[in-house]
Design a protein around this motif. Structure first.
Motif, PDB file in Angstrom:
ATOM      1  N   SER A  53       0.131  39.308 -29.986  1.00  0.00           N
ATOM      2  CA  SER A  53      -1.296  38.994 -29.831  1.00  0.00           C
ATOM      3  C   SER A  53      -1.788  38.122 -30.970  1.00  0.00           C
ATOM      4  O   SER A  53      -2.946  37.710 -30.974  1.00  0.00           O
ATOM      5  CB  SER A  53      -2.129  40.279 -29.767  1.00  0.00           C
ATOM      6  N   LEU A  56      -4.896  39.320 -32.589  1.00  0.00           N
ATOM      7  CA  LEU A  56      -6.068  39.542 -31.740  1.00  0.00           C
ATOM      8  C   LEU A  56      -6.255  41.015 -31.410  1.00  0.00           C
ATOM      9  O   LEU A  56      -7.407  41.499 -31.371  1.00  0.00           O
ATOM     10  CB  LEU A  56      -5.938  38.725 -30.445  1.00  0.00           C
ATOM     11  N   GLU A  57      -5.180  41.753 -31.199  1.00  0.00           N
ATOM     12  CA  GLU A  57      -5.330  43.175 -30.889  1.00  0.00           C
ATOM     13  C   GLU A  57      -5.971  43.919 -32.063  1.00  0.00           C
ATOM     14  O   GLU A  57      -6.777  44.833 -31.870  1.00  0.00           O
ATOM     15  CB  GLU A  57      -3.993  43.814 -30.530  1.00  0.00           C
ATOM     16  N   SER A 190      -0.366  32.052 -25.437  1.00  0.00           N
ATOM     17  CA  SER A 190      -0.043  33.426 -25.821  1.00  0.00           C
ATOM     18  C   SER A 190      -1.301  34.180 -26.242  1.00  0.00           C
ATOM     19  O   SER A 190      -1.510  35.345 -25.888  1.00  0.00           O
ATOM     20  CB  SER A 190       0.980  33.420 -26.953  1.00  0.00           C
ATOM     21  N   PHE A 191      -2.163  33.518 -27.005  1.00  0.00           N
ATOM     22  CA  PHE A 191      -3.431  34.102 -27.448  1.00  0.00           C
ATOM     23  C   PHE A 191      -4.308  34.423 -26.242  1.00  0.00           C
ATOM     24  O   PHE A 191      -4.887  35.518 -26.145  1.00  0.00           O
ATOM     25  CB  PHE A 191      -4.135  33.117 -28.385  1.00  0.00           C
ATOM     26  N   ALA A 194      -2.973  37.371 -24.361  1.00  0.00           N
ATOM     27  CA  ALA A 194      -3.306  38.619 -25.044  1.00  0.00           C
ATOM     28  C   ALA A 194      -4.757  39.005 -24.778  1.00  0.00           C
ATOM     29  O   ALA A 194      -5.072  40.185 -24.565  1.00  0.00           O
ATOM     30  CB  ALA A 194      -3.060  38.465 -26.546  1.00  0.00           C
ATOM     31  N   ARG A 197      -4.959  40.645 -21.385  1.00  0.00           N
ATOM     32  CA  ARG A 197      -4.436  42.014 -21.353  1.00  0.00           C
ATOM     33  C   ARG A 197      -5.328  42.983 -22.129  1.00  0.00           C
ATOM     34  O   ARG A 197      -5.366  44.176 -21.837  1.00  0.00           O
ATOM     35  CB  ARG A 197      -3.010  42.042 -21.905  1.00  0.00           C
ATOM     36  N   LEU A 198      -6.062  42.448 -23.111  1.00  0.00           N
ATOM     37  CA  LEU A 198      -7.002  43.272 -23.873  1.00  0.00           C
ATOM     38  C   LEU A 198      -8.378  43.341 -23.211  1.00  0.00           C
ATOM     39  O   LEU A 198      -9.294  43.948 -23.747  1.00  0.00           O
ATOM     40  CB  LEU A 198      -7.141  42.723 -25.298  1.00  0.00           C
ATOM     41  N   PHE A 254       0.671  45.344 -28.345  1.00  0.00           N
ATOM     42  CA  PHE A 254       1.427  44.162 -28.756  1.00  0.00           C
ATOM     43  C   PHE A 254       2.205  44.434 -30.044  1.00  0.00           C
ATOM     44  O   PHE A 254       1.867  45.334 -30.810  1.00  0.00           O
ATOM     45  CB  PHE A 254       0.474  42.975 -28.985  1.00  0.00           C
TER      46      PHE A 254
END
Length: 256
Positions: A53, A56-57, A190-191, A194, A197-198, A254
Motif C-alpha cells: 500500500s 497508505l494503509e 498500486s497506490f 490499495a 481495497r481500503l 498489506f
C-alpha cells in the motif's frame, strides 16, 4: 506513420536506450519497448509490487487520509518520496547497467536501501526487487538481468525494486525516460489499487486519480533524470511514521 516511429526511435536513443545502434533498428523495436513496459507494469506480473500500500494503509488506520485527500497524498509522495528516491535510483541504475558499470549499479542499490528508514519499507523493496530479478531472468533471458540476479543472490547487493527495475529495463532496451515513467505509473496504479481495497475510493474515481497523476509523473520523471547519486533520498517523514505504526498494527491487509 514512418516519420512518427523514426522520431520515437531517435528519442529512445537520446533517452539512454541501447545507444546509436538502436537508431537504425526497425520501428518494431520501439513497439517492443512499449510491450516490455506494459508487461512489467501489469498487475498480473507477479513481482509482489501490488501487495503493497506504500504507506497508505498506515494513513487509513490512523484516520489521516480520506477520499478527498488521496490525490494530494499521492502527488506529495511522488514529488518528495518515490521521485527523489526510487525513480532517481532507477534512472541511475539503468544508465549504469546499460554501460556495464555494475559497481555503480551496486552502489545505487546500497544507497537506496539505506535511505529506507523503516524495516517494513526495506523488506518490501528487497522482496519485490529480488522477485522481479528472478522472474525477469526467466522471462526475458537478458544477460544483464542474469548477472545482477547473481549479484543479489550472492548477497553482494540488497536488490531493491527500483534498482532491479532499472537493470531489467536497460537489459531489454527500454529507454531510461520511458522506464522511469512506467515505474512511476506502476506505483500510482498500486497506490490506487490499495485505496480501492481500503475503501477510500471506487473504481471510477480511481481512474480519475490516475489521470490526475499524469502531469506529476511527467514532472517527477524529469527531476529524477537530472539527479545524481548524492541527491538520492526521500523526505516523506509522515510516510515513515505511518509505516512504523503499520508494523505494529494488530491487523494488516498489506505488506507495507
Amino acid at each position: 506513420m514512418y516519420r512518427d516511429e523514426t522520431t520515437e526511435t531517435a528519442e529512445a536513443a537520446e533517452d539512454g536506450g541501447t545507444g546509436g545502434a538502436d537508431a537504425a533498428v526497425a520501428p518494431a523495436t520501439v513497439l517492443d519497448h512499449l510491450l516490455v513496459s506494459l508487461q512489467l507494469t501489469d498487475s498480473a506480473f507477479p513481482s509482489g509490487f501490488y501487495t503493497l500500500s506504500h504507506g497508505l494503509e498506515g494513513f487509513a488506520q490512523q484516520g489521516a487520509v480520506g477520499p478527498g485527500g488521496l490525490a494530494v497524498l499521492l502527488h506529495d509522495v511522488l514529488r518528495h518520496g518515490v521521485g527523489p528516491a526510487d525513480a532517481t535510483a532507477l534512472a541511475l541504475a539503468h544508465r549504469a547497467a546499460a554501460a556495464d558499470d555494475w559497481d555503480t549499479v551496486t552502489a545505487t542499490d546500497h544507497r537506496l536501501h539505506a535511505t529506507k528508514l523503516g524495516r517494513e519499507m526495506r523488506q518490501a523493496a528487497t522482496r519485490t526487487g529480488r522477485q522481479l530479478l528472478d522472474l525477469a531472468a526467466e522471462v526475458f533471458g537478458a544477460p544483464g538481468v542474469a548477472h545482477y540476479h547473481r549479484v543479489v543472490t550472492e548477497r553482494r547487493a540488497p536488490g531493491t525494486q527500483a534498482v532491479a527495475a532499472g537493470v531489467v529495463y536497460a537489459a531489454t532496451g527500454v529507454p531510461v525516460r520511458q522506464a522511469v515513467a512506467a515505474d512511476l505509473f506502476a506505483f500510482c496504479v498500486s497506490f490506487a489499487g490499495a485505496a480501492l481495497r481500503l475503501r477510500l475510493t471506487d473504481h471510477r474515481l480511481a481512474q480519475v486519480l490516475l489521470r490526475q497523476a499524469a502531469p506529476v509523473i511527467e514532472e517527477t520523471t524529469r527531476a529524477a533524470l537530472d539527479r545524481g547519486l548524492d541527491d538520492l533520498g526521500a523526505t516523506t517523514f509522515a510516510v515513515d511514521i505511518m509505516s512504523a505504526r503499520h508494523e505494529r498494527a494488530p491487523a494488516r491487509l498489506f505488506a507495507s
